[in-house]
Design an enzyme around this catalytic site. Structure first.
Site, PDB file in Angstrom:
ATOM      1  N   PRO A 121       0.904  -1.269   0.041  1.00 32.03           N
ATOM      2  CA  PRO A 121       0.198  -0.232   0.047  1.00 32.03           C
ATOM      3  C   PRO A 121       0.978   1.486   0.278  1.00 32.03           C
ATOM      4  CG  PRO A 121      -0.736  -1.366   1.809  1.00 32.03           C
ATOM      5  CD  PRO A 121       0.680  -1.954   1.241  1.00 32.03           C
ATOM      6  N   PHE A 122       0.601   2.160  -0.588  1.00 36.85           N
ATOM      7  CA  PHE A 122       1.025   3.522  -0.814  1.00 36.85           C
ATOM      8  C   PHE A 122      -0.192   4.677  -0.189  1.00 36.85           C
ATOM      9  CE2 PHE A 122       2.107   7.747  -2.310  1.00 36.85           C
ATOM     10  CZ  PHE A 122       3.450   7.750  -2.023  1.00 36.85           C
TER      11      PHE A 122
END
Length: 78
Positions: free
Chosen positions: A2-3
């Site tokens: 995830p970013f």
């Protein structure tokens, strides 16, 4: 992996502050990372969090720069 990108206006959360403090930013990073772990089982060491602070004059709402929008809406609330 995830970013997460968090965008906040560059203004303080208390009198005398002109931006979020390092402690507040650390709390945001920790909280978002923990939320992804709790909800999606994403490991902390694979989660990236970026915080962008945007100057108020570069942020708009309702067709106006934020300071002007706030001025107009404060006068309507009085």
């Amino acid at each position: 992996m995830p970013f997460v990108n968090i965008k906040i206006t560059r203004e303080g959360s208390a009198p005398g502050l002109s931006a979020a403090t390092a402690e507040q930013k650390a709390a945001l990073i920790k909280g978002v990372s923990q939320l992804l772990l709790d909800v999606l089982n994403k490991p902390l060491d694979s989660t990236f969090v970026a915080i962008d602070e945007v100057e108020l004059e570069n942020w708009g709402w309702g067709g106006l720069p934020v300071p002007e929008y706030r001025k107009q809406h404060q006068s309507k609330q009085k």
